[in-house]
Design a protein around this motif. Structure first.
Motif, short mmCIF file in Angstrom:
data_model
loop_
_atom_site.label_atom_id
_atom_site.label_comp_id
_atom_site.label_asym_id
_atom_site.label_seq_id
_atom_site.Cartn_x
_atom_site.Cartn_y
_atom_site.Cartn_z
N LEU A 152 0.86 -1.18 0.00
CA LEU A 152 0.00 0.00 0.00
C LEU A 152 0.90 1.23 0.00
O LEU A 152 1.70 1.42 0.93
CB LEU A 152 -0.92 0.04 1.22
CG LEU A 152 -1.65 1.37 1.48
CD1 LEU A 152 -2.63 1.68 0.35
CD2 LEU A 152 -2.37 1.35 2.83
N PHE A 153 0.80 2.06 -1.03
CA PHE A 153 1.52 3.32 -1.09
C PHE A 153 0.52 4.43 -0.74
O PHE A 153 -0.51 4.58 -1.39
CB PHE A 153 2.10 3.54 -2.49
CG PHE A 153 3.20 2.58 -2.83
CD1 PHE A 153 4.52 2.91 -2.62
CD2 PHE A 153 2.90 1.32 -3.36
CE1 PHE A 153 5.54 2.01 -2.92
CE2 PHE A 153 3.90 0.41 -3.66
CZ PHE A 153 5.23 0.76 -3.44
N SER A 154 0.85 5.19 0.29
CA SER A 154 -0.04 6.24 0.77
C SER A 154 0.61 7.60 0.48
O SER A 154 1.67 7.91 1.03
CB SER A 154 -0.29 6.08 2.27
OG SER A 154 -1.17 7.07 2.75
N ALA A 155 -0.03 8.38 -0.38
CA ALA A 155 0.51 9.70 -0.77
C ALA A 155 -0.52 10.76 -0.37
O ALA A 155 -1.30 11.23 -1.20
CB ALA A 155 0.79 9.74 -2.26
N GLU A 156 -0.52 11.11 0.88
CA GLU A 156 -1.50 12.06 1.41
C GLU A 156 -0.98 13.49 1.29
O GLU A 156 0.06 13.82 1.87
CB GLU A 156 -1.81 11.73 2.88
CG GLU A 156 -2.85 12.64 3.50
CD GLU A 156 -3.12 12.32 4.96
OE1 GLU A 156 -3.88 13.09 5.59
OE2 GLU A 156 -2.57 11.32 5.49
N ALA A 157 -1.69 14.32 0.53
CA ALA A 157 -1.33 15.73 0.35
C ALA A 157 0.08 15.88 -0.21
O ALA A 157 0.84 16.74 0.22
CB ALA A 157 -1.46 16.50 1.67
N VAL A 158 0.42 15.07 -1.21
CA VAL A 158 1.76 15.09 -1.80
C VAL A 158 1.72 15.30 -3.31
O VAL A 158 2.32 16.23 -3.84
CB VAL A 158 2.52 13.78 -1.48
CG1 VAL A 158 3.87 13.76 -2.18
CG2 VAL A 158 2.70 13.61 0.02
N LEU A 159 1.01 14.44 -4.02
CA LEU A 159 1.08 14.45 -5.48
C LEU A 159 0.59 15.75 -6.11
O LEU A 159 1.10 16.13 -7.17
CB LEU A 159 0.31 13.25 -6.05
CG LEU A 159 0.80 11.87 -5.57
CD1 LEU A 159 0.13 10.76 -6.37
CD2 LEU A 159 2.31 11.76 -5.64
N PRO A 160 -0.39 16.46 -5.55
CA PRO A 160 -0.80 17.72 -6.17
C PRO A 160 0.32 18.77 -6.26
O PRO A 160 0.20 19.71 -7.05
CB PRO A 160 -1.94 18.22 -5.26
CG PRO A 160 -2.53 16.96 -4.71
CD PRO A 160 -1.32 16.08 -4.47
N PHE A 161 1.40 18.59 -5.49
CA PHE A 161 2.51 19.54 -5.56
C PHE A 161 3.52 19.17 -6.64
O PHE A 161 4.50 19.90 -6.84
CB PHE A 161 3.20 19.62 -4.20
CG PHE A 161 2.37 20.28 -3.13
CD1 PHE A 161 2.26 21.66 -3.07
CD2 PHE A 161 1.66 19.51 -2.22
CE1 PHE A 161 1.48 22.27 -2.09
CE2 PHE A 161 0.88 20.10 -1.24
CZ PHE A 161 0.77 21.49 -1.19
N LEU A 162 3.30 18.06 -7.32
CA LEU A 162 4.18 17.63 -8.41
C LEU A 162 3.60 18.07 -9.75
O LEU A 162 2.39 18.27 -9.88
CB LEU A 162 4.34 16.11 -8.41
CG LEU A 162 4.92 15.45 -7.15
CD1 LEU A 162 4.99 13.94 -7.35
CD2 LEU A 162 6.28 16.02 -6.81
N ALA A 163 4.46 18.15 -10.75
CA ALA A 163 3.98 18.38 -12.11
C ALA A 163 3.25 17.12 -12.59
O ALA A 163 3.54 16.00 -12.15
CB ALA A 163 5.16 18.68 -13.04
N GLU A 164 2.29 17.30 -13.49
CA GLU A 164 1.50 16.17 -13.96
C GLU A 164 2.38 15.05 -14.52
O GLU A 164 2.13 13.87 -14.26
CB GLU A 164 0.50 16.63 -15.02
CG GLU A 164 -0.37 15.50 -15.56
CD GLU A 164 -1.40 15.98 -16.54
OE1 GLU A 164 -1.32 15.57 -17.72
OE2 GLU A 164 -2.28 16.77 -16.13
N GLU A 165 3.40 15.40 -15.29
CA GLU A 165 4.26 14.38 -15.86
C GLU A 165 4.97 13.58 -14.78
O GLU A 165 5.18 12.36 -14.93
CB GLU A 165 5.29 15.01 -16.80
CG GLU A 165 6.27 14.03 -17.44
CD GLU A 165 5.60 12.94 -18.24
OE1 GLU A 165 6.19 11.84 -18.38
OE2 GLU A 165 4.46 13.15 -18.73
N ALA A 166 5.34 14.22 -13.68
CA ALA A 166 5.99 13.50 -12.58
C ALA A 166 5.02 12.52 -11.93
O ALA A 166 5.41 11.41 -11.54
CB ALA A 166 6.51 14.49 -11.55
#
Length: 275
Positions: A152-166
């Motif tokens: 289980l990979f939990s990415a809470e409040a993280v991915l929106p700060f990355l560029a879409e391609e990332a």
């Protein structure tokens, strides 16, 4: 008691917001969660947490954490010796709330965050800290070598700060290295990303959202075979999660549901399974 002075980048600073939210919630008469460790951490870090007092986003961050906690406990109920990876762990304390005594945990974050984290947490045979950017690949190798699935990979409040391609590249790497893994993440609409300068909490920090997502099904285009297991707003939490909240929280959410506020309805939390 000596206090630690954080030296963090802009995005890393945002991780202090949910920490403070959990500490404040802990002291409520009817809390949605208890987190004494968060209280200790806030007291030990020299930072002006008061700038976030009384912000609606604090409660929102707590309710998001309640949902991510529920997904983690459900995963461990089904896979007691599985592996949980906290992406962008910050000052996260999910291990303290959800660990079952058998699972493997990895806390991943940037080097400056992990350096501060090591002042409060220590590696154990089942729990390790990894200092790396989520956009790198070496940390995937370390997890694959040290622990077995399911994952289980939990990415809470993280991915929106990355560029879409990332974000796209991360999902493809996870699917390739950890087939069948679960991923918990959250998204903001493109409209919310465009209006973030007026956000109650983000307006007080330098970090800015980069990835806007209007339809989570885009993940199935990026990585064919991906399954969307759940997609929720704060006002449409899973029944068991909503029912488990204290009465004041349920009433607040029911009131928000009637108002249909864009800043609430266009923020979503998702659980997906990679192919």
């Amino acid at each position: 008691m000596s206090r630690h002075i954080p030296s963090l980048g802009a995005v890393q600073e945002t991780l202090l917001i949910p920490l403070y939210g959990r500490a404040v919630e802990h002291h409520q008469p009817e809390p949605a969660l208890r987190d004494p460790r968060a209280v200790e951490l806030v007291a030990a870090i020299a930072y002006d947490f008061g700038r976030f007092d009384a912000l609606p986003s604090l409660t929102g961050s707590v309710l998001r954490t309640v949902l991510f906690d529920a997904w983690t406990r459900d995963f461990l109920d089904r896979h007691p010796t599985g592996t949980v990876v906290e992406i962008g762990t910050g000052r996260g304390t999910r291990y303290e709330r959800a660990d079952n005594g058998r699972a493997h945990w990895f806390d991943l974050d940037l080097p400056d965050v992990i350096a501060l984290r090591r002042a409060f947490f220590a590696d154990t045979p089942r729990r390790r800290m990894l200092a790396a950017s989520v956009t790198e690949e070496a940390w995937l190798d370390e997890i694959a070598q040290r622990a077995e699935g399911p994952w289980l990979f939990s990415a809470e409040a993280v991915l929106p700060f990355l560029a879409e391609e990332a974000v796209r590249q991360l999902l493809r790497r996870l699917a390739r290295r950890f087939p069948g893994a679960l991923l918990a993440l959250d998204t903001n609409s493109t409209a919310l990303v465009g209006a973030q300068d007026g956000h109650d909490a983000l307006s007080k920090v330098a970090a800015r959202l980069r990835w806007g997502c209007d339809d989570i099904d885009v993940l199935t285009d990026w990585v064919p075979g991906t399954r969307i297991l759940g997609s929720h707003t704060l006002t449409s939490l899973p029944h068991a999660v909503h029912a488990g909240l204290p009465t004041p929280h349920r009433r607040m959410l029911d009131d928000l549901a009637r108002q249909r506020l864009p800043q609430v309805e266009q923020y979503r939390m998702h659980l997906v399974q990679l192919p």
